[in-house]
Design a protein around this motif. Structure first.
Motif, PDB file in Angstrom:
ATOM      1  N   GLU A 114       1.194  18.829   8.229  1.00 57.09           N
ATOM      2  CA  GLU A 114       2.186  17.758   8.146  1.00 57.09           C
ATOM      3  C   GLU A 114       1.701  16.496   8.868  1.00 57.09           C
ATOM      4  N   ARG A 115       1.182  16.662  10.066  1.00 57.70           N
ATOM      5  CA  ARG A 115       0.666  15.509  10.828  1.00 57.70           C
ATOM      6  C   ARG A 115      -0.548  14.900  10.127  1.00 57.70           C
ATOM      7  N   ALA A 116      -1.393  15.730   9.530  1.00 59.30           N
ATOM      8  CA  ALA A 116      -2.561  15.223   8.801  1.00 59.30           C
ATOM      9  C   ALA A 116      -2.124  14.366   7.625  1.00 59.30           C
ATOM     10  N   MET A 117      -1.092  14.808   6.917  1.00 58.45           N
ATOM     11  CA  MET A 117      -0.589  14.035   5.781  1.00 58.45           C
ATOM     12  C   MET A 117      -0.056  12.678   6.249  1.00 58.45           C
ATOM     13  N   GLU A 118       0.595  12.660   7.399  1.00 59.92           N
ATOM     14  CA  GLU A 118       1.088  11.400   7.963  1.00 59.92           C
ATOM     15  C   GLU A 118      -0.074  10.471   8.314  1.00 59.92           C
ATOM     16  N   LEU A 119      -1.135  11.020   8.899  1.00 61.88           N
ATOM     17  CA  LEU A 119      -2.310  10.211   9.260  1.00 61.88           C
ATOM     18  C   LEU A 119      -2.956   9.598   8.021  1.00 61.88           C
ATOM     19  N   ILE A 120      -3.088  10.387   6.962  1.00 62.20           N
ATOM     20  CA  ILE A 120      -3.698   9.885   5.728  1.00 62.20           C
ATOM     21  C   ILE A 120      -2.818   8.807   5.106  1.00 62.20           C
ATOM     22  N   ALA A 121      -1.512   9.025   5.078  1.00 57.00           N
ATOM     23  CA  ALA A 121      -0.588   8.031   4.514  1.00 57.00           C
ATOM     24  C   ALA A 121      -0.642   6.735   5.314  1.00 57.00           C
ATOM     25  N   ALA A 122      -0.707   6.838   6.628  1.00 54.53           N
ATOM     26  CA  ALA A 122      -0.780   5.642   7.472  1.00 54.53           C
ATOM     27  C   ALA A 122      -2.086   4.893   7.255  1.00 54.53           C
ATOM     28  N   ALA A 123      -3.183   5.622   7.104  1.00 58.61           N
ATOM     29  CA  ALA A 123      -4.482   4.984   6.862  1.00 58.61           C
ATOM     30  C   ALA A 123      -4.473   4.251   5.531  1.00 58.61           C
ATOM     31  N   ARG A 124      -3.879   4.845   4.507  1.00 58.47           N
ATOM     32  CA  ARG A 124      -3.792   4.190   3.191  1.00 58.47           C
ATOM     33  C   ARG A 124      -2.926   2.943   3.273  1.00 58.47           C
ATOM     34  N   ALA A 125      -1.817   3.016   4.005  1.00 60.64           N
ATOM     35  CA  ALA A 125      -0.933   1.861   4.152  1.00 60.64           C
ATOM     36  C   ALA A 125      -1.657   0.721   4.865  1.00 60.64           C
ATOM     37  N   ASP A 126      -2.444   1.060   5.896  1.00 62.24           N
ATOM     38  CA  ASP A 126      -3.214   0.040   6.610  1.00 62.24           C
ATOM     39  C   ASP A 126      -4.238  -0.619   5.694  1.00 62.24           C
ATOM     40  N   GLU A 127      -4.905   0.182   4.843  1.00 58.33           N
ATOM     41  CA  GLU A 127      -5.891  -0.370   3.909  1.00 58.33           C
ATOM     42  C   GLU A 127      -5.235  -1.311   2.908  1.00 58.33           C
ATOM     43  N   HIS A 128      -4.066  -0.938   2.414  1.00 58.28           N
ATOM     44  CA  HIS A 128      -3.360  -1.793   1.454  1.00 58.28           C
ATOM     45  C   HIS A 128      -2.916  -3.090   2.126  1.00 58.28           C
ATOM     46  N   GLU A 129      -2.473  -2.990   3.375  1.00 61.96           N
ATOM     47  CA  GLU A 129      -2.049  -4.180   4.106  1.00 61.96           C
ATOM     48  C   GLU A 129      -3.228  -5.123   4.317  1.00 61.96           C
ATOM     49  N   LEU A 130      -4.383  -4.572   4.674  1.00 57.67           N
ATOM     50  CA  LEU A 130      -5.576  -5.397   4.855  1.00 57.67           C
ATOM     51  C   LEU A 130      -6.003  -6.039   3.547  1.00 57.67           C
ATOM     52  N   ALA A 131      -5.898  -5.289   2.451  1.00 59.96           N
ATOM     53  CA  ALA A 131      -6.280  -5.833   1.147  1.00 59.96           C
ATOM     54  C   ALA A 131      -5.392  -7.011   0.775  1.00 59.96           C
ATOM     55  N   PHE A 132      -4.099  -6.919   1.061  1.00 59.57           N
ATOM     56  CA  PHE A 132      -3.195  -8.012   0.738  1.00 59.57           C
ATOM     57  C   PHE A 132      -3.406  -9.200   1.668  1.00 59.57           C
ATOM     58  N   ASP A 133      -3.802  -8.945   2.917  1.00 61.14           N
ATOM     59  CA  ASP A 133      -4.079 -10.040   3.849  1.00 61.14           C
ATOM     60  C   ASP A 133      -5.300 -10.842   3.428  1.00 61.14           C
ATOM     61  N   ASP A 134      -6.249 -10.201   2.738  1.00 61.46           N
ATOM     62  CA  ASP A 134      -7.466 -10.876   2.297  1.00 61.46           C
ATOM     63  C   ASP A 134      -7.258 -11.740   1.060  1.00 61.46           C
ATOM     64  N   GLU A 135      -6.175 -11.490   0.306  1.00 60.31           N
ATOM     65  CA  GLU A 135      -5.910 -12.264  -0.904  1.00 60.31           C
ATOM     66  C   GLU A 135      -5.297 -13.610  -0.535  1.00 60.31           C
ATOM     67  N   PRO A 136      -5.697 -14.692  -1.217  1.00 63.02           N
ATOM     68  CA  PRO A 136      -5.098 -15.989  -0.917  1.00 63.02           C
ATOM     69  C   PRO A 136      -3.642 -16.022  -1.360  1.00 63.02           C
ATOM     70  N   ASP A 137      -2.808 -16.699  -0.572  1.00 62.83           N
ATOM     71  CA  ASP A 137      -1.399 -16.843  -0.926  1.00 62.83           C
ATOM     72  C   ASP A 137      -1.258 -17.757  -2.123  1.00 62.83           C
ATOM     73  N   ALA A 138      -0.311 -17.441  -2.978  1.00 56.94           N
ATOM     74  CA  ALA A 138      -0.064 -18.265  -4.155  1.00 56.94           C
ATOM     75  C   ALA A 138       0.396 -19.655  -3.741  1.00 56.94           C
ATOM     76  N   ASP A 139       1.175 -19.766  -2.652  1.00 57.31           N
ATOM     77  CA  ASP A 139       1.677 -21.060  -2.201  1.00 57.31           C
ATOM     78  C   ASP A 139       0.543 -21.975  -1.748  1.00 57.31           C
ATOM     79  N   THR A 140      -0.403 -21.427  -0.999  1.00 55.23           N
ATOM     80  CA  THR A 140      -1.495 -22.263  -0.486  1.00 55.23           C
ATOM     81  C   THR A 140      -2.503 -22.585  -1.584  1.00 55.23           C
ATOM     82  N   THR A 141      -2.662 -21.683  -2.544  1.00 52.32           N
ATOM     83  CA  THR A 141      -3.596 -21.911  -3.643  1.00 52.32           C
ATOM     84  C   THR A 141      -3.081 -23.002  -4.563  1.00 52.32           C
ATOM     85  N   ALA A 142      -1.777 -22.972  -4.815  1.00 56.33           N
ATOM     86  CA  ALA A 142      -1.178 -23.952  -5.728  1.00 56.33           C
ATOM     87  C   ALA A 142      -1.226 -25.365  -5.165  1.00 56.33           C
ATOM     88  N   SER A 143      -1.109 -25.513  -3.851  1.00 57.58           N
ATOM     89  CA  SER A 143      -1.084 -26.858  -3.274  1.00 57.58           C
ATOM     90  C   SER A 143      -2.473 -27.440  -3.060  1.00 57.58           C
TER      91      SER A 143
END
Length: 137
Positions: free
Chosen positions: A107-136
């Motif tokens: 159970e704890r291992a599954m939580e660790l894997i889920a948290a690691a995946r969530a962190d990776e997705h968050e980092l991936a979205f942080d690397d993408e340019p914002d639509a607001d800043t790109t448009a201006s």
């Protein structure tokens, strides 16, 4: 030759080592697991070593190799079910199990894997340019 079962639970593969690991069994497990990661697209591998009374340098290297192969295939590895005597032996042998996270239970291992995946997705979205800043621009 005995094979180690690999079960799919959602986005995770669960490997329960219930047999003594020979060289041939370890190589077969590495191949089987790599094929299953690719075939299923799973992002996590949990290796349950509860049934192992002894983890020697061979098994320690095998676990590290599996973790490295899994990481190359975009899957995190967590080892569960380590007995206190096994942990002590690993430290005494100087085996750090590089690339492997540990947890007390599945159970704890599954939580660790889920948290690691969530962190990776968050980092991936942080690397993408914002639509607001790109448009201006």
């Amino acid at each position: 030759m005995e094979r180690v079962p690999i079960l799919k639970i959602g986005e995770i593969l669960l490997v329960s080592i219930q047999v003594d690991m020979s060289d041939q069994t370890a190589v077969q497990l590495q191949e089987d697991l790599a094929e299953r990661i690719v075939a299923t697209g799973c992002h996590g591998v949990i290796i349950d070593i509860t049934a192992l009374d002894i983890v020697d340098s061979f098994v320690g290297r095998m676990l590290s190799t599996i973790a490295s192969i899994s990481k190359v295939l975009d899957a995190d590895t967590v080892v569960v079910g380590m007995r206190p005597a096994v942990a002590i032996t690993l430290v005494e042998l100087g085996l750090s199990l590089n690339g492997i996270r540990t947890a007390l239970n599945v159970e704890r291992a599954m939580e660790l894997i889920a948290a690691a995946r969530a962190d990776e997705h968050e980092l991936a979205f942080d690397d993408e340019p914002d639509a607001d800043t790109t448009a201006s621009s």
